[in-house]
Write a protein that holds these residues in place. Structure first.
Motif, PDB file in Angstrom:
ATOM      1  N   VAL A 428       0.828  -0.859  -0.082  1.00 51.18           N
ATOM      2  CA  VAL A 428      -0.091  -0.073   0.107  1.00 51.18           C
ATOM      3  C   VAL A 428       1.035   1.208  -0.175  1.00 51.18           C
ATOM      4  O   VAL A 428       1.756   1.398   0.841  1.00 51.18           O
ATOM      5  CB  VAL A 428      -1.027  -0.067   1.174  1.00 51.18           C
ATOM      6  CG1 VAL A 428      -1.597   1.150   1.283  1.00 51.18           C
ATOM      7  CG2 VAL A 428      -1.914  -1.490   1.246  1.00 51.18           C
ATOM      8  N   THR A 429       0.778   2.133  -0.938  1.00 52.58           N
ATOM      9  CA  THR A 429       1.447   3.298  -1.069  1.00 52.58           C
ATOM     10  C   THR A 429       0.365   4.775  -1.157  1.00 52.58           C
ATOM     11  O   THR A 429      -0.507   4.390  -1.440  1.00 52.58           O
ATOM     12  CB  THR A 429       2.254   3.225  -2.277  1.00 52.58           C
ATOM     13  OG1 THR A 429       1.484   3.368  -3.413  1.00 52.58           O
ATOM     14  CG2 THR A 429       3.391   2.310  -2.243  1.00 52.58           C
ATOM     15  N   ILE A 430       1.096   5.613  -0.452  1.00 49.23           N
ATOM     16  CA  ILE A 430       0.430   7.164  -0.432  1.00 49.23           C
ATOM     17  C   ILE A 430       1.412   8.159  -0.690  1.00 49.23           C
ATOM     18  O   ILE A 430       2.416   8.234   0.013  1.00 49.23           O
ATOM     19  CB  ILE A 430      -0.452   7.225   0.826  1.00 49.23           C
ATOM     20  CG1 ILE A 430      -1.367   8.482   0.682  1.00 49.23           C
ATOM     21  CG2 ILE A 430       0.460   7.181   2.138  1.00 49.23           C
ATOM     22  CD1 ILE A 430      -2.274   8.784   1.847  1.00 49.23           C
ATOM     23  N   GLY A 431       1.336   8.878  -1.757  1.00 45.29           N
ATOM     24  CA  GLY A 431       2.041   9.889  -1.913  1.00 45.29           C
ATOM     25  C   GLY A 431       3.603   9.319  -2.264  1.00 45.29           C
ATOM     26  O   GLY A 431       4.532  10.091  -1.867  1.00 45.29           O
ATOM     27  N   GLY A 432       3.657   8.322  -2.855  1.00 44.19           N
ATOM     28  CA  GLY A 432       4.965   7.563  -3.055  1.00 44.19           C
ATOM     29  C   GLY A 432       5.637   6.877  -1.937  1.00 44.19           C
ATOM     30  O   GLY A 432       6.552   6.226  -2.169  1.00 44.19           O
ATOM     31  N   VAL A 433       5.044   6.788  -0.639  1.00 40.44           N
ATOM     32  CA  VAL A 433       5.693   6.387   0.390  1.00 40.44           C
ATOM     33  C   VAL A 433       5.062   4.721   0.578  1.00 40.44           C
ATOM     34  O   VAL A 433       3.591   4.729   0.837  1.00 40.44           O
ATOM     35  CB  VAL A 433       5.415   7.188   1.619  1.00 40.44           C
ATOM     36  CG1 VAL A 433       5.789   6.560   2.921  1.00 40.44           C
ATOM     37  CG2 VAL A 433       5.810   8.567   1.406  1.00 40.44           C
ATOM     38  N   ASN A 434       5.750   3.916   0.791  1.00 43.44           N
ATOM     39  CA  ASN A 434       5.497   2.572   1.027  1.00 43.44           C
ATOM     40  C   ASN A 434       4.919   2.637   2.519  1.00 43.44           C
ATOM     41  O   ASN A 434       5.752   2.674   3.489  1.00 43.44           O
ATOM     42  CB  ASN A 434       6.439   1.508   0.875  1.00 43.44           C
ATOM     43  CG  ASN A 434       6.096   0.017   0.825  1.00 43.44           C
ATOM     44  OD1 ASN A 434       5.143  -0.254   1.901  1.00 43.44           O
ATOM     45  ND2 ASN A 434       6.888  -0.947   0.428  1.00 43.44           N
ATOM     46  N   VAL A 435       3.792   2.191   2.698  1.00 46.68           N
ATOM     47  CA  VAL A 435       3.141   2.301   3.931  1.00 46.68           C
ATOM     48  C   VAL A 435       3.839   1.296   5.051  1.00 46.68           C
ATOM     49  O   VAL A 435       4.161   1.703   6.249  1.00 46.68           O
ATOM     50  CB  VAL A 435       1.497   1.944   4.054  1.00 46.68           C
ATOM     51  CG1 VAL A 435       1.015   2.036   5.568  1.00 46.68           C
ATOM     52  CG2 VAL A 435       0.949   3.312   3.445  1.00 46.68           C
ATOM     53  N   GLY A 436       3.703  -0.077   4.536  1.00 48.16           N
ATOM     54  CA  GLY A 436       4.578  -1.246   5.140  1.00 48.16           C
ATOM     55  C   GLY A 436       6.033  -0.653   5.857  1.00 48.16           C
ATOM     56  O   GLY A 436       6.416  -0.879   6.757  1.00 48.16           O
ATOM     57  N   GLU A 437       6.628  -0.150   4.872  1.00 53.11           N
ATOM     58  CA  GLU A 437       8.051   0.250   4.933  1.00 53.11           C
ATOM     59  C   GLU A 437       8.194   1.474   6.088  1.00 53.11           C
ATOM     60  O   GLU A 437       9.003   1.425   6.946  1.00 53.11           O
ATOM     61  CB  GLU A 437       9.011   0.929   3.379  1.00 53.11           C
ATOM     62  CG  GLU A 437      10.377   1.052   3.750  1.00 53.11           C
ATOM     63  CD  GLU A 437      10.563   1.680   2.351  1.00 53.11           C
ATOM     64  OE1 GLU A 437      11.855   2.272   2.540  1.00 53.11           O
ATOM     65  OE2 GLU A 437      10.228   1.483   1.579  1.00 53.11           O
ATOM     66  N   ALA A 438       7.189   2.219   5.905  1.00 53.53           N
ATOM     67  CA  ALA A 438       7.428   3.441   6.795  1.00 53.53           C
ATOM     68  C   ALA A 438       7.048   2.873   8.437  1.00 53.53           C
ATOM     69  O   ALA A 438       7.372   3.115   9.288  1.00 53.53           O
ATOM     70  CB  ALA A 438       6.315   4.361   6.441  1.00 53.53           C
ATOM     71  N   LEU A 439       5.764   2.077   8.432  1.00 53.83           N
ATOM     72  CA  LEU A 439       5.759   1.320   9.549  1.00 53.83           C
ATOM     73  C   LEU A 439       6.990   0.414  10.317  1.00 53.83           C
ATOM     74  O   LEU A 439       7.177   0.727  11.621  1.00 53.83           O
ATOM     75  CB  LEU A 439       4.484   0.093   9.371  1.00 53.83           C
ATOM     76  CG  LEU A 439       3.933  -0.229  10.766  1.00 53.83           C
ATOM     77  CD1 LEU A 439       2.957   0.769  11.580  1.00 53.83           C
ATOM     78  CD2 LEU A 439       2.916  -1.335  10.098  1.00 53.83           C
ATOM     79  N   VAL A 440       7.604  -0.119   9.476  1.00 54.69           N
ATOM     80  CA  VAL A 440       8.664  -1.080   9.874  1.00 54.69           C
ATOM     81  C   VAL A 440       9.752  -0.086  10.470  1.00 54.69           C
ATOM     82  O   VAL A 440      10.490  -0.248  11.493  1.00 54.69           O
ATOM     83  CB  VAL A 440       9.144  -2.095   8.955  1.00 54.69           C
ATOM     84  CG1 VAL A 440      10.480  -2.676   9.304  1.00 54.69           C
ATOM     85  CG2 VAL A 440       8.195  -3.004   8.625  1.00 54.69           C
ATOM     86  N   GLY A 441       9.870   0.970   9.664  1.00 52.06           N
ATOM     87  CA  GLY A 441      11.017   1.979   9.808  1.00 52.06           C
ATOM     88  C   GLY A 441      11.065   2.783  11.195  1.00 52.06           C
ATOM     89  O   GLY A 441      11.684   2.954  11.741  1.00 52.06           O
ATOM     90  N   LYS A 442       9.663   2.579  11.485  1.00 50.28           N
ATOM     91  CA  LYS A 442       9.473   3.383  13.081  1.00 50.28           C
ATOM     92  C   LYS A 442       9.464   2.560  14.143  1.00 50.28           C
ATOM     93  O   LYS A 442       9.181   2.732  15.238  1.00 50.28           O
ATOM     94  CB  LYS A 442       7.870   3.925  13.066  1.00 50.28           C
ATOM     95  CG  LYS A 442       7.649   5.168  12.091  1.00 50.28           C
ATOM     96  CD  LYS A 442       8.434   6.348  12.574  1.00 50.28           C
ATOM     97  CE  LYS A 442       8.143   7.753  11.740  1.00 50.28           C
ATOM     98  NZ  LYS A 442       8.765   8.686  12.363  1.00 50.28           N
ATOM     99  N   GLY A 443       9.472   1.167  13.761  1.00 51.78           N
ATOM    100  CA  GLY A 443       9.779   0.100  14.732  1.00 51.78           C
ATOM    101  C   GLY A 443       8.591  -0.381  15.476  1.00 51.78           C
ATOM    102  O   GLY A 443       8.444  -0.762  16.458  1.00 51.78           O
TER     103      GLY A 443
END
Length: 893
Positions: A428-443
């Motif tokens: 799932v992406t929004i504004g070019g950002v991968n939601v899963g990647e952002a979630l994992v990157g925040k720990g």
């Protein structure tokens, strides 16, 4: 008599062992070729350092002799990978070493390496074994004398300083790797253990390190039960492939992570990344455990592996691809997020109006910790609040995605298993950002690990691994070593006793912020109220709303009332998991709170009536919204919306209801603004009350001076009305105690609206005669206008508003009351609207209101805003930011 010609051998130099010894190999034929160690005869090179052998008792480190490294480097740079001619002179019995002369070319007319080494002063001629009648051997003595006379190499001044200071063991590998910041380092590969493991000297500091190639694993050499070394299929070939390209080559190394005492990194040969080459030739496979740290294009490694799989090269000769059952037309779609399901799933409403539950590919949300010993008996598990970081994960997704349009790409479908239903797993992406990647990157989630042959995973799996590696390195979220945040939430739903305790606080609070957690029907919601940290069941005031189908005991489902499901869907879309405001009026006999709910300042009760999904209830008569709701119901009847589909208008004579508030009421009063807050609210004093306030202050100060309070005699409590000394002028004023923070009291000066932190010694009991007069500073908020979302633009707007109104006399008119007094301010000399001026200058934005009486005011403000947009003033200087609702996640690659 003919003399026998010396035996001439040819080979390719694989390795330079020292300044006088090399290893040569033949051409490969069906596998790694045989090797020979050959030494240069008649010379002695300085001995090179050796590291201590931990497996041998008494083994100690030896140092370089002067110029040992330079001699070895001369040979390495001159010969490695080159074809040479070797003339054997003799062989020492009992060893496999051959002695003779090496020529750097295809015949004996090429450069004599022995002579070149002697000429450079890098080796010493062994004169004891030289024959006086051998011209070539005597030439070595001549060349050595010339090197000595010229001070070359080891014969020069300061030659003893040419000794390496080698670091054999890295004390703190993690800090060592971090110190290079993923920048390329010059290195020389000293040894190849297997296809994906090398040892190297890092230049120029001579750090000796073992490097595992990140992202890949080649076939290995293992020991069997007897202690014999056994090679996995293609292990010899993979090692040879790496040796030929890397051994003793000048390379660039990027250190990326640590595994025990070994470093993980990428080795870059001038011809490319060795890991990528190994994968393409089928000598290695990608591994997830180190793929996350790859900094040089993990996608290229995956592509190289796919190429080898497709061609079934070497280790993939029996490879069979896993099949996918996803219909191509359903592979990608767009939709609006209407619900976040815990930390790894969301419900997306698609263009055809249908909703689809999707899971984030290859992402595992936080898991429950076994805490049964400390858990209270009979306590019901609430995963959202009780699982560490589950609430933070849900909130991260909710604040970024709810109500937003996203792009969904289906990666794989996980079949039903062990009672769990089938899962559609997507990126799932929004504004070019991968939601899963952002979630994992925040720990706030982990990456699922798969079997090596399992291709059913996220199409951006390597980015997920890299994000997890960053989170682990930063020790954020579930990787943190700190205590996990605790959410102590009181669930008062259906508990009459607890509800009675909370009711007075919620009633006094006026409008309270809340989060809609669940919707049972169009008018029945479950709310989380952060201020009181409680979960409540909330019923909408003033309406009668049909109920949808609901589960009953025994697994049965009740029938939906007409338009009950539509009302439920409407309320869900409008406010599920949204931040709302609620006003609590009462409580029913079941412990449920009753009141009004506002979503973006829209009254949900009124919205349901407007859509014909609810009817006005007689209890609405005592509210301020009664006539609005009657008008909305009349409009719904005329349009025959939903509940009123079959409505027939009553033609009998009836009393006409007149809305006497459709016209804007204007009653300007003169005020002086004394304080501005951070949300466009402000405190103002009515000019008419000025003389009375001045007299009151004068009397208060006179009394406090004539009867000074005894320091420490007054014990302030929250909510007390007291006398407080203002730090700026040392004078006494009336104040209200708002909170106590470790002996520092925050007080509100009720006649001026400003706040200050002060000690208890600066507070005193307020005489009773000064408590009857109401507070002279009244809080107001600018109507129909709002601050911009950007923090810098917001501060600019507040600064401009402050400069425009503070300590100035203005004209004020109350436009509407909605949990506060919303007003219009005018400059008395020009009658110019303060908010309209700030909007036209591009500092504020217009807040849309539905009230008919505000239509002209909102229209004027909209025109002012369009003027600011056209002129690209201030917050509009980069264009219309309201056109793009895809916000960034706060994560940058």
């Amino acid at each position: 008599m003919s003399t026998a010609q010396p035996a001439v051998q040819r080979g390719i130099v694989k390795q330079a062992l020292s300044g006088d010894a090399v290893v040569i190999r033949g051409q490969p034929q069906g596998g790694p070729p045989p090797e020979k160690t050959i030494c240069l005869s008649n010379i002695t090179a300085p001995r090179m350092a050796r590291r201590p052998n931990p497996n041998m008792e008494g083994s100690v480190e030896t140092k370089d002799e002067p110029f040992a490294w330079e001699a070895r480097e001369f040979l390495r740079k001159k010969l490695i990978g080159k074809e040479i001619v070797f003339v054997k002179e003799y062989e020492v019995p009992g060893t496999k070493r051959l002695y003779g002369i090496i020529y750097a070319g295809k015949d004996t007319n090429a450069e004599n390496i022995t002579e070149s080494m002697v000429s450079e002063g890098l080796v010493e001629v062994r004169r004891g074994g030289l024959k006086p009648d051998d011209v070539n051997q005597q030439r070595l003595i001549q060349l050595e004398e010339e090197a000595k006379s010229q001070g070359k190499g080891r014969w020069g001044e300061g030659a003893s300083k040419h000794v390496r200071d080698i670091t054999w063991v890295i004390e703190n590998p993690r800090n060592f790797v971090d110190s290079f910041h993923n920048k390329p380092i010059d290195a020389v590969i000293e040894h190849v253990r297997d296809g994906c493991t090398v040892r190297a000297f890092l230049l120029p500091k001579m750090d000796y390190v073992t490097i595992l190639l990140s992202g890949i694993k080649a076939p290995m050499f293992k020991q069997d039960d007897k202690g014999d070394q056994v090679s996995e299929p293609f292990a010899e070939e993979a090692k040879f492939y790496t040796e030929v390209r890397l051994l003793q080559r000048d390379v660039k190394v990027i250190l990326e992570s640590v595994s025990n005492q070994n470093l993980i990194g990428t080795v870059l040969h001038p011809n490319g990344n060795i890991a990528e080459l190994l994968l393409r030739e089928g000598f290695a496979r990608c591994v997830d455990w180190s793929m996350g740290v790859v900094s040089q294009g993990a996608d290229k490694l995956r592509a190289a592996e796919r190429e080898a799989k497709d061609k079934k090269k070497r280790i993939w000769k029996e490879y069979t691809p896993s099949s996918s059952s996803i219909d191509i037309k359903d592979k990608a779609f767009q939709g609006k997020v209407v619900e976040i399901v815990n930390g790894d799933a969301l419900v997306v409403k698609m263009g055809d109006g249908k909703s689809k539950k999707v899971f984030l590919s290859s992402v595992r949300p936080p898991r429950a910790v076994d805490n049964t010993e400390n858990q209270a008996p009979n306590k019901r598990m609430r995963p959202l609040y009780d699982i560490p970081y589950m609430y933070e994960a849900r909130e991260f997704l909710r604040t970024k995605l709810i109500g937003k349009k996203v792009n969904v790409k289906v990666d794989y479908i996980q079949p039903a298993n062990q009672g769990f239903p089938e899962k559609t797993c997507c990126t799932v992406t929004i504004g070019g950002v991968n939601v899963g990647e952002a979630l994992v990157g925040k720990g706030l989630a982990k990456v699922i690990r798969y079997r090596q042959d399992d291709d059913q995973r996220s199409s951006h799996y390597d980015e997920l691994l890299a994000a997890e590696a960053r989170a682990e390195k930063k020790l954020v979220g579930i990787h943190s070593k700190k205590e996990a945040p605790i959410h102590r939430v009181a669930d008062v739903s259906g508990d009459i006793a607890k509800s009675k305790q909370f009711l007075p606080f919620l009633q006094r609070a006026g409008r309270s912020e809340a989060l809609v957690e669940f919707i049972a029907s169009g008018s029945r919601l479950r709310l989380y109220i952060p201020r009181e940290t409680c979960l409540v069941t909330f019923l909408l005031s003033g309406i009668s709303c049909p109920r949808g189908a609901r589960p009953l005991p025994g697994g049965e489902t009740s029938k939906s009332e007409p338009y009950g499901d539509e009302a439920l869907a409407f309320t869900k879309e409008m406010c599920l998991q949204r931040e709302v405001e609620v006003t609590v009026e009462a409580m029913d006999k079941g412990g449920n709170f009753i009141g009004w709910l506002f979503v973006d300042n829209v009254n949900l009760s009124l919205a349901l009536v407007e859509e014909g999904l609810a009817k006005v209830h007689f209890t609405a008569e005592r509210s301020n919204f009664y006539k609005q709701m009657l008008n909305a119901e009349e409009n719904a009847k005329k349009k025959k919306l939903n509940l009123w589909k079959d409505y027939v208008e009553d033609t009998s004579v009836h009393e006409e209801i007149v809305d006497d508030k459709t016209e804007r009421e204007v009653n300007y009063r003169n005020v002086v603004v004394t304080e501005v807050n951070e949300d466009l609210s402000f405190f103002a004093q009515y000019v008419d009350n000025g003389p009375q306030l001045e007299k009151l202050m004068e009397q208060l100060r006179t009394e406090m001076e004539s009867n000074p309070p005894l320091p420490g005699a007054y014990s302030p409590k929250k909510g007390d009305l007291c006398a407080a000394k203002f730090s700026q002028d040392g004078q006494w004023y009336r104040a209200k105690v708002e909170k106590n923070e470790k002996g520092k009291f925050t007080v509100l000066f009720i006649d001026y609206g400003n706040r200050e932190k002060t000690a208890s010694t600066e507070l005193a009991t307020l005489p009773a005669s000064y408590q009857t007069l109401p507070a002279q500073a009244t809080e107001f908020t600018l109507a129909c206008s709002a601050l911009p979302p950007d923090e810098d633009a917001k501060q600019d707007a507040l600064d401009q508003f402050y400069d425009s109104v503070v300590n100035k006399e203005l004209k004020l008119n109350i436009e509407y009351r909605s949990g506060g007094n919303y007003v219009v301010l005018l400059y008395p000399d020009t009658d110019q609207d303060v908010a309209q001026g700030l909007i036209s200058d591009g500092y504020l934005i217009v807040e849309k209101r539905r009230e008919k009486k505000l239509a002209k005011l909102v229209s004027d403000y909209q025109k002012a805003q369009e003027k600011a947009k056209a002129g690209r003033l201030n917050l509009w200087r980069y264009g219309d930011f309201t056109e793009d609702d895809a916000k960034e996640f706060g994560y940058k690659k």
